[in-house]
Design an enzyme around this catalytic site. Structure first.
Site, short mmCIF file in Angstrom:
data_model
loop_
_atom_site.label_atom_id
_atom_site.label_comp_id
_atom_site.label_asym_id
_atom_site.label_seq_id
_atom_site.Cartn_x
_atom_site.Cartn_y
_atom_site.Cartn_z
N HIS A 1 39.54 28.22 -8.32
CA HIS A 1 38.69 27.54 -9.32
C HIS A 1 37.63 26.69 -8.63
CE1 HIS A 1 38.08 25.83 -13.48
NE2 HIS A 1 37.31 25.04 -12.71
N HIS B 1 33.02 25.72 -8.54
CA HIS B 1 31.69 25.81 -9.17
C HIS B 1 30.64 25.91 -8.05
CE1 HIS B 1 32.96 24.89 -13.34
NE2 HIS B 1 33.97 24.35 -12.68
N GLN C 1 29.11 26.73 -20.16
CA GLN C 1 29.34 25.29 -19.97
C GLN C 1 29.04 24.46 -21.22
OE1 GLN C 1 29.81 22.90 -16.70
NE2 GLN C 1 30.54 22.13 -18.66
N HIS D 1 38.23 27.25 -18.79
CA HIS D 1 38.46 25.82 -18.73
C HIS D 1 39.18 25.50 -20.05
CE1 HIS D 1 35.48 25.90 -15.57
NE2 HIS D 1 35.65 24.62 -15.36
N GLU E 1 40.73 20.48 -20.90
CA GLU E 1 40.43 19.48 -19.86
C GLU E 1 40.15 18.17 -20.58
OE1 GLU E 1 37.19 20.40 -17.23
OE2 GLU E 1 37.72 18.80 -15.84
N ASP F 1 37.67 23.06 -7.36
CA ASP F 1 36.82 22.77 -8.52
C ASP F 1 35.41 22.33 -8.12
OD1 ASP F 1 36.06 22.63 -11.17
OD2 ASP F 1 37.36 20.96 -11.71
FE FE2 Z 1 35.85 23.62 -13.41
#
Ligand code: FE2
Length: 431
Positions: free
Chosen positions: A57, A59, A152, A210, A213, A309
């Site tokens: 995971h 970005h 996102q 995701h 969270e 992450d």
């Molecule tokens: Fe993430």
């Protein structure tokens, strides 16, 4: 004749004096004590020889953008998302590629040879997607980069997001993403999970969302994700990332939820560095940790992996590309201090993460691709404790990175001679 023989190695399962032979980029021998002829031989000196680290995971489109255009003042997830929104119009393909390649260089030096990166598909220009596909091609010889189409700004919430996500998949993005807790309502969140699982089923793709969270114990999209996984027959192909609300959920509800996650064969991916810093921000004291229920999920047979992450981006200003740092944080936050639990934390950044990504031919086994990292540690626990030095990193049988052993000179009171501290490291071991 073998191309490369590594002998006198300790493997993560505890077997010692192991010989690992490589021919044509493939493991040709994994056995105890063998010394067949090889063009090149490497004495592991009893140190830990592991399959490479895997980050399930990340970005990659946001990495190393810290401070662009400003820093996250509150340190919250929501300001991070807002800040990323400010940055998006300023991004260039060249800049995205340059930062990602820089990060991949760092990753390789840390023995990290496979990364699943979410890629924001919210901007209809899809500049991020084009850039990350370019990076995926460029790093292919030395790093497996898997891309997730990540809406996102919300799949249903942001106008045009659904179309952009489909276009990203058409362009060759590997995995369907989602962010149900960021939709406008619980109902929209559930609807987004259903729609995205349907897309994955139709296209034959994996899913990695995701999911929850949040510190809100009533954020229960993981339940919907498990249910839709079973409905569409996606067992084993779906990952729930973060799952932080599970930290705050009612125990009775969790006693029903975890067996459902196991039944659906969902891969659970915690992101300890980020969860411990972003969650609990609305709490005074006591402050919640926010990491999902890692040991309980593992005990129920769920495949649990840990992701990095973020590294130096709108959400997290630290990070090092070191999956042992990630494992160490998970271990501490989850209080996983038994010998067995610490070893399982090492698995969560190696074999479990590879399984979550669906990597084939991963692991030290004859016939598999010869990817390895030799660590300056006696075993997985010592590797986590010391964030062990990566002595040698091997990809398809080729040494692609080397680091000199850490050596520190100590002068101990009462001992006249200077002691080489590196002698303590491999020999010290852990019972
Ligand atoms: Fe993430």
């Amino acid at each position: 004749m073998l191309d490369l023989l590594i002998f006198n190695a300790t493997l993560p399962d505890g077997s010692t004096n192991m010989s690992v032979g490589i021919k044509d980029g493939i493991f040709a021998l994994v056995d105890e004590g063998q010394r067949p002829d090889a063009r090149e031989a490497l004495d592991a000196e009893g140190q830990l020889l592991s399959p490479p680290f895997v980050d399930s995971h990340f970005h990659m489109d946001a990495t190393l953008s810290l401070g662009m255009p400003r820093l996250n003042a509150s340190g919250t997830l929501l300001e991070g998302i807002g800040l990323w929104g400010e940055l998006k119009p300023l991004l260039t393909q060249e800049g995205l590629v340059e930062r990602a390649l820089r990060y991949c260089d760092l990753a390789v030096s840390r023995g990290l040879l496979a990364i699943r990166s979410h890629v924001d598909t919210s901007d209809p220009r899809l500049l991020t997607v084009e850039a990350m596909i370019e990076v995926r091609e460029k790093v292919k010889p030395y790093l497996d980069l898997q891309l997730v189409a990540f809406p996102q700004d919300g799949y249903l919430r942001a106008p045009g997001a659904a179309q952009s996500l489909e276009r990203a998949l058409d362009m060759g993005v590997d995995v369907v993403g989602g962010i149900p807790h960021f939709e406008r309502s619980m109902a929209d969140g559930a609807a987004s999970v259903e729609a995205l699982c349907r897309i994955a089923a139709d296209r034959g793709l994996p899913v990695d969302m995701h999911c929850d969270e949040s510190d809100d114990p009533l954020s229960r999209h993981i339940e919907t994700l498990a249910q839709q996984t079973l409905r569409f027959g996606l067992q084993g192909r779906v990952a729930g990332s973060h799952l932080t609300s599970m930290h705050s959920m009612d125990n009775y509800y969790v006693s029903k939820l975890i067996p459902l996650i196991a039944e659906a064969q969902i891969n659970a991916i915690a992101n300890p560095l980020i969860n411990i810093t972003l969650q609990g921000r609305h709490d005074s004291y006591p402050k919640r940790r926010g990491q999902t229920r890692v040991p309980e999920l593992m005990d129920a047979g769920v495949n649990v992996a840990f992701g990095h992450d973020c590294v130096m981006d709108p959400w997290y200003s630290l990070g090092s590309g070191d999956m042992l740092e990630v494992a160490s944080m998970a271990l501490h936050v989850g209080q996983m201090t038994s010998r067995d639990a610490m070893r399982r934390c090492f698995d969560a950044v190696t074999v479990n993460a590879a399984k979550a990504m669906g990597l084939e031919n991963y692991g030290i086994k004859t016939g598999n691709r010869a990817d390895l990292v030799l660590l300056q540690a006696a075993d997985p626990i010592e590797a986590i404790r010391l964030r062990a030095n990566r002595l040698v990193v091997i990809r398809k049988g080729q040494i692609i990175s080397r680091t000199e052993p850490h050596v520190a000179s100590l002068s101990l009171p009462g001992r006249p001679e200077t002691v080489n501290a590196a002698e303590y490291v491999p020999g010290g071991g852990t019972p």
